[in-house]
Design a protein around this motif. Structure first.
Motif, short mmCIF file in Angstrom:
data_model
loop_
_atom_site.label_atom_id
_atom_site.label_comp_id
_atom_site.label_asym_id
_atom_site.label_seq_id
_atom_site.Cartn_x
_atom_site.Cartn_y
_atom_site.Cartn_z
N LYS A 1 1.06 4.01 -2.88
CA LYS A 1 0.66 5.39 -2.55
C LYS A 1 1.74 6.38 -2.95
O LYS A 1 1.46 7.52 -3.35
N PRO B 1 -14.34 23.83 10.75
CA PRO B 1 -14.02 24.19 12.13
C PRO B 1 -15.30 24.32 12.96
O PRO B 1 -16.29 24.87 12.50
N THR C 1 -8.32 29.14 13.79
CA THR C 1 -8.99 27.84 13.97
C THR C 1 -8.82 26.97 12.75
O THR C 1 -8.51 25.78 12.84
N SER C 2 -9.01 27.61 11.59
CA SER C 2 -8.86 26.85 10.35
C SER C 2 -7.45 26.31 10.23
O SER C 2 -7.22 25.16 9.85
N VAL D 1 -7.06 23.39 12.37
CA VAL D 1 -7.73 22.21 11.82
C VAL D 1 -6.87 21.56 10.74
O VAL D 1 -6.72 20.34 10.70
N TYR D 2 -6.28 22.40 9.89
CA TYR D 2 -5.41 21.83 8.85
C TYR D 2 -4.18 21.20 9.46
O TYR D 2 -3.70 20.16 9.00
N GLN E 1 -2.83 14.12 11.88
CA GLN E 1 -3.54 12.84 11.82
C GLN E 1 -3.03 12.00 10.66
O GLN E 1 -2.88 10.78 10.77
N HIS F 1 -11.11 32.82 13.17
CA HIS F 1 -11.48 31.82 12.18
C HIS F 1 -10.25 31.31 11.43
O HIS F 1 -10.08 30.10 11.22
N ALA G 1 -5.32 17.98 10.80
CA ALA G 1 -5.47 17.01 9.72
C ALA G 1 -4.10 16.48 9.29
O ALA G 1 -3.92 15.29 9.03
N ILE H 1 -11.95 18.46 4.33
CA ILE H 1 -11.48 18.75 5.68
C ILE H 1 -12.66 19.11 6.56
O ILE H 1 -13.59 19.79 6.13
N LYS H 2 -12.58 18.68 7.80
CA LYS H 2 -13.67 18.98 8.72
C LYS H 2 -13.83 20.48 8.87
O LYS H 2 -12.85 21.22 9.00
N ASP I 1 0.46 7.50 8.96
CA ASP I 1 1.68 7.01 8.30
C ASP I 1 2.56 6.25 9.30
O ASP I 1 3.11 5.19 8.99
N TYR J 1 0.84 -1.22 0.00
CA TYR J 1 0.00 0.00 0.00
C TYR J 1 0.86 1.26 0.00
O TYR J 1 0.64 2.20 -0.75
N ARG J 2 1.87 1.23 0.86
CA ARG J 2 2.70 2.43 0.97
C ARG J 2 3.46 2.69 -0.33
O ARG J 2 3.59 3.83 -0.77
#
Lengths: 592, 207
Positions: free
Chosen positions: A147, A214, B61-62, B65-66, B72, B58, B69, A211-212, B77, A143-144
C-alpha cells in the motif's frame, strides 16, 4: 398614490385567485400522488441509485488452550487487486521530485514484496478488464508495504483469515477451514456453533468521491463476533509430547505414533499428540489421513495393555487376588479350537506366576487362564464397562468406537473369546486405552473424557460443555487399588517396564506389543503396535500417559515406547508440580 | 345662426368606442408604508440568513464527515499495526521459536530430573548433567507456517562475563539474546548465585 385602472379589479383578483387555487389543487393532488401514493416506489428507486451496501464480516472466535494460550485466531489478510483498463505509468514523488513509475517497475516492486515473479505480476496487470487479482490473501505486513507504494490502480480487499499461531501444536485437534471460511475438520468443525459469528450489513449513500453523504440514511446491522472455545489441552505439554513423539517415531521408523495425557480425577485430556505432526496453517501440505487425530479415530488391537482389564475383571469378580497362583507355560492350546495355539513372546518353561507376575511378564498363557476364571459373558460386560466398543464422547468429531465383538460372535467363536484376554480380537483407540487406565486410577470410576472446557462469550461468561455420559463404576475401589499395585510391579520388576520408571515417583503401567493383521493375507504380520500406558503417582494417581508407536521397525517391543512414556510423564509431573511419592509399593509376590 | 345650426341635418355621428370607466386605486398604503418595507426586508434578510446558516452547517457537517472518514482510516491503520505486532508477538512466543532460541543458546532440557522434597530435604533421582545424548529433543520438529518473526541470537561470546557485559555500540535488536559459549555442565561459571525477582522459588504454575 392613486392609479386609474379599467374594469372591475375585484373580478380580476377573483379570477387570479381561482386560477391559483386550481393550480394549487392540481399541485396538491400531484403532491399526494408523489408523496403518499408513489412515495415508497420512488424512494426505493432513488435509494437504489445512491445507496451502497456492503457486508460487515464477522470475526470467528478464538480457540485457546486450558491456560488461555491462543491456538487459533482470525486476522485480516488482503487480496491485492488491480483494474487493468486503468493501469498506466504514474507519478511518484521521489526526493521531492515527480518521477514517472512505469508499469514494469511497479510490477517489480509488487513482486518483490509479495514473493511473486515479476512476469507473473505484470501479466495480471496488462489487459482491458476491470478486475484482476494480483495477489491473494497476503498478510497485513505485506499489505501495508504494498500500500505504501501508493500505486493508484491497486485496490485492497480485506478478508478474514484463520491463523494458528503455534502451527502444528495440537494441529490435528484444531482442524481447519476451507478458503471460504467453512470449517472442515476438528474442533473448528465440531464447535462451529460457538466459534462462528454473524455477518453484519452496512448501507449508506455516498458521493462520487466515495465518502458518505452527510446525513444520509445509514442502515447498519452490526456484525457479531464468534465466541471463544476453551480446550482442556495444555499447549506447552502438547508441544513437548509432539517433539518427543516425533523424534522417537522417526527413530523407530514407525508409521505413526500417538501420546495421550489424561487428568485422572476429571477426565480432562491434557495432551492428544500425533506424529507426524500436522500444521493447520497449510492443510494442503499434509495428506488427508494426517489431517485429523489418530488419538480419537484410529482403533487397533491393543495387545497386552488389555491384560490389565482381564486382571481387574477377575479380581473384581472375586475369582482371583493379585497373588493367586498360575502356571504359565510358553504356549497353550485354546480348548475346542481345533488346535489354535497361543504362545508367549519369548520361550520359557512353566513359570509359576501370580496374577501380578503374569502382568509383569506379560504372559499370554497366564492372561488366558486369569480370564478363564470368569464366565466370558461377565468378562465381556466388564469390557463394555471399561469403554471398549463405545465412543468415549470427548467432543472430537468422528470418534471411533473401536470393536468389541457381539455376544453371539463370542458364543460361537472360542478363539475370539480367549484371545481377547490379551488384547486380540478387540480394537480400541489410543484414547479408549487411556480411559481404561483412568478408570482404575480413579478408584474404579471411568469418566467421560473431556477435550473441550466450554464456550466463552464476549462478556467472559463460560458455558461449560455438558457431559452426556454419567461416570461408570467399572470396578470397586478395592479392586482398582489392587490393580494399581499390580501395575506398579510391572514398572518395578518388569524387564521392559522398569524403563518407564520416573525417579521419585511411584509409577504403574503396562507394556503392549500388539500384532497387526496384514490386510493382504488376513494373518498377523511381522510388525507390531508397541505401547505403554502408565499411571503416576500410584499413591495418589493424578495422570495417565498412554503412548503408541504403530508398526515400529527398529524396536519390535515396548522398549521403544517406554522412553517416550518416561519423558512425557516426567514433564507432566514437573509441569504440575506433583510432589514426589512418600510411600512404598505394596508387597505383592509375583512368583510362587 | 344658431337656428341654422339647429335646423341643419344632423351629421352622422362617428361611433367612438365606449370608453371604459376608470376607477382610482390608492396604492399609497402599499408603496409608502414603512412597516411593509420592514416586513419585506425582514423576510429577505431572514431567508438570506437561513441560507447562509444552512451553508455553514453543511460545510461544518461535511468537514466532520471528512474528519470522521480520516479518523476511520487512521483506526484501520492502527488496527492493522496491532495485528502485525500481535502476529510478531505470537511468533516470538510460539513454542517453536522458544525451542529454536533455546537450542541456539545452548540450553538442553535435562532428561534426568531431580526432585527435592523441602520438608525432609530429600533428593529424588540421580543428578546428571544435561547432555544432548540423553535423548532430549532440542531441535524443533513441530512445524509452524505462521511464524513471521523469530528471535535473533547473536554469535556466542567467549566467556560468561563477556556475555553478561553491556553490549556497547549498536545493539542488535530488543529481542536478541547473547548466549555464553561456556559448557555449564562441566564446571562452574562466574555467576555465583541466581537472583529471584519475585522472592519466591521460581516455579511453573500449579493447580
Amino acid at each position: 398614490m392613486t392609479y386609474l385602472t379599467p374594469g372591475d379589479p375585484k373580478r380580476r383578483v377573483r379570477a387570479i385567485q381561482a386560477f391559483v387555487v386550481i393550480v394549487a389543487v392540481v399541485f396538491g393532488i400531484r403532491l399526494v400522488d408523489l408523496q403518499i401514493l408513489e412515495a415508497d416506489a420512488i424512494n426505493a428507486k432513488s435509494y437504489a441509485n445512491r445507496a451502497v451496501s456492503r457486508v460487515l464480516p464477522s470475526l470467528r472466535g478464538d480457540i485457546v488452550d486450558g491456560t488461555g494460550a491462543v491456538l487459533a485466531q482470525t486476522v485480516f489478510k488482503y487480496d491485492i487487486n488491480a483494474a487493468p483498463d486503468i493501469v498506466n505509468p504514474f507519478n511518484r514523488k521521489v526526493n521531492g521530485q515527480d518521477t514517472t513509475i512505469s508499469v514494469e517497475q511497479a510490477a517489480t516492486e509488487i513482486a518483490t514484496l509479495t514473493g511473486q515473479q515479476q512476469p507473473e505480476v505484470l501479466a495480471k496487470l496488462i489487459g482491458t478488464g476491470k478486475y484482476s487479482q494480483v495477489a491473494k490473501a497476503v498478510d497485513a505486513a505485506v499489505y501495508r508495504r504494498v500500500k505504501k507504494l501508493d500505486i493508484p490502480w491497486l485496490f485492497f480487499d480485506p478478508r478474514p483469515s484463520r491463523v494458528y499461531p503455534n502451527g502444528a501444536v495440537a494441529g490435528g485437534i484444531l482442524g481447519f477451514l476451507d478458503p471460504d471460511g467453512k470449517p472442515l475438520e476438528g474442533i473448528e468443525l465440531a464447535q462451529n456453533a460457538c466459534l462462528a459469528g454473524k455477518d453484519g450489513e452496512e448501507t449508506f449513500e455516498k458521493g462520487v468521491d466515495g465518502i458518505k453523504i452527510p446525513s444520509s440514511a445509514i442502515t447498519t446491522k452490526a456484525a457479531t463476533a464468534g465466541k471463544k472455545i476453551v480446550l482442556t489441552i495444555n499447549a506447552d505439554l502438547q508441544y513437548f509430547a509432539q517433539q518427543i513423539l516425533t523424534s522417537n517415531v522417526a527413530k523407530l521408523q514407525a508409521d505413526w505414533g500417538t501420546a495421550v495425557v489424561i487428568e485422572v480425577k476429571t477426565g480432562k485430556i491434557l495432551v492428544a499428540a500425533d506424529a507426524p505432526s500436522y500444521d493447520p496453517n497449510v492443510p494442503g501440505k499434509s495428506s488427508v489421513d494426517v489431517r485429523g487425530s489418530r488419538v480419537f479415530r484410529t482403533s487397533f488391537e491393543p495387545g497386552s495393555t488389555m491384560k490389565m482389564v482381564t486382571a481387574a475383571t477377575a479380581i473384581d469378580a472375586g475369582k482371583v487376588t493379585p497373588e493367586s497362583h498360575f502356571i504359565a507355560p510358553f504356549s497353550m492350546l485354546i480348548p475346542h479350537s481345533n488346535g489354535y495355539r497361543v504362545s508367549d513372546s519369548h520361550v520359557h518353561g512353566n513359570d509359576k506366576l501370580t496374577v501380578a507376575g503374569v502382568l509383569r511378564d506379560s504372559s499370554n498363557t497366564g492372561a488366558m487362564q486369569i480370564g478363564n476364571t470368569v464366565p466370558w459373558q461377565v468378562r465381556r460386560t466388564y469390557m463394555e464397562k471399561f469403554g471398549v466398543g463405545s465412543k468415549p464422547g470427548s467432543g472430537f468429531p468422528g470418534e471411533s468406537a473401536g470393536l468389541l465383538n457381539t455376544s453371539n460372535t463370542w458364543a460361537n467363536d472360542v478363539i475370539k473369546r480367549y484371545v481377547s484376554t490379551f488384547g486380540q480380537g478387540v480394537s480400541v483407540t489410543p484414547l479408549q486405552s487411556a480411559m481404561m487406565y483412568q478408570a482404575v486410577a480413579n478408584k474404579g470410576v471411568r469418566l467421560q473424557p473431556q477435550l473441550i472446557e466450554g464456550c466463552v462469550d464476549s462478556s467472559g461468561n463460560l458455558t461449560k460443555v455438558t457431559k452426556d455420559k454419567a461416570p461408570v463404576r467399572v470396578v470397586t475401589e478395592a479392586t482398582a487399588s489392587s490393580t494399581l499395585d499390580i501395575l506398579e510391579k510391572v514398572v518395578e520388576e518388569g524387564g521392559i517396564g522398569r524403563h518407564a520408571a520416573v525417579p521419585g515417583y511411584r509409577v504403574g503401567g503396562k507394556t503392549g506389543t500388539a500384532q497387526i493383521t496384514d490386510p493382504n493375507t488376513g494373518r498377523y504380520g511381522n510388525l507390531h503396535a508397541i505401547s505403554f500406558i502408565g499411571v503416576a503417582p500410584i499413591d495418589d494417581p493424578q495422570y495417565v500417559v498412554a503412548v503408541t508407536a504403530y508398526k515400529s521397525r527398529t524396536i519390535s517391543n515396548s522398549l521403544g515406547a517406554t522412553p517416550i512414556f518416561k519423558a512425557i510423564m516426567s514433564q507432566v509431573l514437573r509441569t504440575y508440580r506433583v510432589p514426589p511419592s512418600t510411600t512404598k509399593s505394596a508387597n505383592i509376590k509375583t512368583t510362587w | 345662426m344658431s337656428t341654422a345650426r339647429l335646423t341643419q341635418a344632423p351629421r352622422a355621428t362617428r361611433q367612438l368606442p365606449a370608453r371604459a370607466s376608470l376607477r382610482s386605486i390608492n396604492l399609497s398604503g402599499l408603496t409608502n408604508s414603512s412597516s411593509s418595507r420592514v416586513v419585506v426586508a425582514t423576510i429577505t434578510l431572514g431567508a438570506i440568513a437561513i441560507a447562509i446558516f444552512q451553508l455553514l452547517l453543511h460545510i461544518a457537517t461535511s468537514s466532520s464527515v471528512y474528519e470522521l472518514a480520516h479518523l476511520q482510516t487512521e483506526k484501520r491503520d492502527l488496527t492493522t499495526t496491532t495485528q502485525i505486532l500481535g502476529q510478531q508477538v505470537d511468533s516470538l512466543a510460539s513454542q517453536q521459536n522458544l525451542a529454536n532460541a533455546a537450542e541456539k543458546l545452548g540450553m538442553i532440557s535435562n532428561a534426568n530430573p531431580v526432585f527435592l522434597r523441602l520438608e525432609d530435604q530429600r533428593v529424588f533421582g540421580k543428578p546428571k548433567a544435561a547432555l544432548t545424548a540423553d535423548g532430549r529433543v532440542s531441535r524443533n520438529l513441530v512445524p509452524n507456517a505462521a511464524m513471521v518473526r523469530s528471535s535473533v541470537i547473536v554469535a556466542p561470546t567467549s566467556t560468561v562475563a563477556e556475555a553478561l557485559a553491556p553490549v556497547s555500540g549498536a545493539a542488535p535488536q530488543a529481542a536478541a539474546f547473547v548466549p555464553a559459549k561456556v559448557n555449564v555442565a562441566n564446571g562452574s561459571t562466574a555467576v555465583s548465585s541466581v537472583v529471584s525477582n519475585s522472592g519466591g522459588i521460581p516455579a511453573s504454575p500449579t493447580h
